[in-house]
Design an enzyme around this catalytic site. Sequence first.
Site, short mmCIF file in Angstrom:
data_model
loop_
_atom_site.label_atom_id
_atom_site.label_comp_id
_atom_site.label_asym_id
_atom_site.label_seq_id
_atom_site.Cartn_x
_atom_site.Cartn_y
_atom_site.Cartn_z
N HIS A 1 0.83 -1.20 0.00
CA HIS A 1 0.00 0.00 0.00
C HIS A 1 0.87 1.25 0.00
O HIS A 1 2.08 1.18 0.22
CB HIS A 1 -0.93 0.03 1.22
CG HIS A 1 -2.06 -0.95 1.14
ND1 HIS A 1 -1.95 -2.25 1.58
CD2 HIS A 1 -3.34 -0.81 0.65
CE1 HIS A 1 -3.11 -2.88 1.37
NE2 HIS A 1 -3.96 -2.03 0.82
N LYS B 1 -0.48 4.89 4.48
CA LYS B 1 -1.39 3.97 5.16
C LYS B 1 -0.83 3.61 6.53
O LYS B 1 0.31 3.14 6.64
CB LYS B 1 -1.62 2.71 4.32
CG LYS B 1 -2.69 1.78 4.89
CD LYS B 1 -3.00 0.65 3.92
CE LYS B 1 -4.02 -0.32 4.48
NZ LYS B 1 -5.32 0.33 4.77
#
Length: 247
Positions: free
Chosen positions: A155, A159
């Site tokens: 990600h 995040k």
Amino acid sequence: MIKVGIVGGTGKLGKDIIKLLSDQTDILIGAVIARKGNPFVGNDLGSLIDGLFPNILIEDNIPDSINKCDIYIDCTSAEAMMSNYDAYRLANKPVIIATTGFNAEDIERLSTLSSSIPIVICPNFSIGVFKFLKLIKLAATEFGMNSDIDIFEYHHKYKKDKPSGTAIAIAHSIKDTGLEDPINIHSVRSGNIIGEHSVMFTTNDNERIEIAHKIYSREGFSKGVIETIKWISSKQAGLYGIEDIYE
């Protein structure tokens, strides 16, 4: 017409959802709520997101938005979500939880809350992810018993949770087939990666099976967000997951 309250609307996920809903005619943004002390509180939403919804002021209080919203989407964090527990109870409106990191006590409290309102825990709005989980279960049944199992998830660098909620859901799907640990999860946070998950089954016979799911654009979440909003708006009280929406 469904009016949606976005809690945590000034964060990355919240802004993405607002943008996704900007061209909808049967779903409207009813309110955007941020934490107290957020510098955007009191400003119009257009100043935050590309001039969209200039007539909506960013608020910091869920109870003040009750008459403006039919459902809420919580894009905050597990801690912030639980701090808003009483506000959601008083609002008595359906809640979509788009965050992860809840512990067993949190889930128990959410289960109690769901006796009076519909709640869906949806850490990933992608319809493809749901089908991916079904494939993982099949693969785990066929190959998992004699394999090393590794989950890889990638990600963007902003995040916060690690591992991702989807990676945890993958691990639970594998365990649902009767397999136990060790199931290894490897997390990478880098650049602007939207979301990639894969599972690798490595056998003792020098073979490897991999199944992967990748999102190339945040528009990939769009249909899932809209489907989830429409789905929960007509549901009775209860605690639901993504599998209930797409089964």
